[in-house]
Design an enzyme around this catalytic site. Sequence first.
Site, mmCIF file in Angstrom:
data_model
loop_
_atom_site.group_PDB
_atom_site.id
_atom_site.type_symbol
_atom_site.label_atom_id
_atom_site.label_comp_id
_atom_site.label_asym_id
_atom_site.label_seq_id
_atom_site.Cartn_x
_atom_site.Cartn_y
_atom_site.Cartn_z
ATOM 1 N N HIS A 5 5.723 -60.579 -19.336
ATOM 2 C CA HIS A 5 4.517 -60.947 -20.092
ATOM 3 C C HIS A 5 4.841 -61.122 -21.569
ATOM 4 C CE1 HIS A 5 3.795 -57.020 -22.073
ATOM 5 N NE2 HIS A 5 4.234 -56.472 -20.951
ATOM 6 N N CYS B 41 8.195 -53.221 -18.488
ATOM 7 C CA CYS B 41 8.013 -54.664 -18.298
ATOM 8 C C CYS B 41 9.119 -55.458 -18.989
ATOM 9 C CB CYS B 41 6.661 -55.103 -18.843
ATOM 10 S SG CYS B 41 5.260 -54.465 -17.903
ATOM 11 N N ASN C 224 9.411 -57.912 -21.693
ATOM 12 C CA ASN C 224 8.671 -58.457 -22.833
ATOM 13 C C ASN C 224 9.331 -59.731 -23.341
ATOM 14 O OD1 ASN C 224 7.471 -55.469 -24.624
ATOM 15 N ND2 ASN C 224 7.007 -56.256 -22.608
#
Length: 425
Positions: free
Chosen positions: A333, A351, A353
């Site tokens: 994301h 995550c 990034n």
Amino acid sequence: MRASQDQLIRPRGRRRVLAAGLLAVALAFTSACTADEGGKPSSWQGGSESPATKATATISEPAADAKDVPASTGITFTTKDAEETTVDLKDAAGKAVEGTLAKDGKTWLPKGALAYGTSYTATVTATGDDGRPATATSTFTTMAKPAKQIRVSSFLGDNQVVGVGMPLIVKFDRAVPEDYRDDVQRRMTVTSTPAQEGIWHWVSPTEIRYRPKVFWKANSKVSYRVQAGGLPMGDGYYGRSDLSVDIKIGSSLIMTVDNKTKRMTVTRNGSVIKTIPVSLGKKSTPSSSGTMVVIEKLRKTVFDTMEELGPDEGYRTKIDFAQRLTWGGEFIHAAPWSEGQQGSVNVSHGCVNVSMANGDWLFRNTQVGDPITVKGTERKLQNGNGWTDWNMSWDEYVKGSALPYDPDAPASPDDAATPTPTPTA
């Protein structure tokens, strides 16, 4: 075998019958004028039985006059010395049922489930090199519609375009007992163009997936079919109906993330098209190393971990260009707050990034089913945490099949039934 019933009845068969009739007439006229010296007909004129046909045919299932036959039944038969074999199935009104030959070459499967409480007649015709047909017939009656049925559904619907790592996912709304899974799997057919080797893998008693040995070839066409209608599935339950799905594989877009370099490399059809700086999970919340697949794409969403992590560690944040990789909450994301660390330091909660611009670019270029491999982090991906079919070796994946793996079997059998556009049943 894709031929229809009309195609299986070949015109030359009619000519053979006609030729046999003309020969019989000729022999009748000859015998009227031929006798031995005693006035008695020669032995060959004396009406003796015709010699047996060279080929033979036998139907073992369903047995003749069988009652309460499952609507999923196939016609199981054997032939001997047959150069050509045809199978014909008709209902009591004489309407032909379309079908195909199974992989084993010994079972003919109707294209769809038979009607409940209906009489059918199966005829197997075997023709030897003498040109004379031998037939076997069996008339049977299917069972009444069962009260207990299992619904079969597909994650994918017709005409979807997915990535090269997309597994085919079929679910049952009730657990299939282990003793019945091989029967279910025998009724599951995958056909791809071009042909590709693959196998089904039981993820759980209610879910089975299929993947090829290596990633799908770009721009392939894939059809899969589950002939579950009327199929016994244990404990008095039967499949509710058949399921067929047609999909298309898109271009081969593959993402690889290296924790050592803090870079994502994106290839399309084998060529590098972009290199993207990333920030992965910090030491307390490392990203998972392994091969994952894009499960869903969310243009805008909110990450809320307040309940999970509490008020001290939890957060509620608006997110752009999110692509889910695991059920545990790992995504690719956009993270504008970490753009200064991307490419050099890991600061995320697990995550991948990327910048707003790169998040936008990835979101526009990826599709569900595109694979991503993360390497070199402190945590290994747990199988089952997402679509982790590619995180297993081929040998591991094969172990999840209820049927023995046959590497010599056709990768995409020509005798597969032609799918119909019914994404769920």
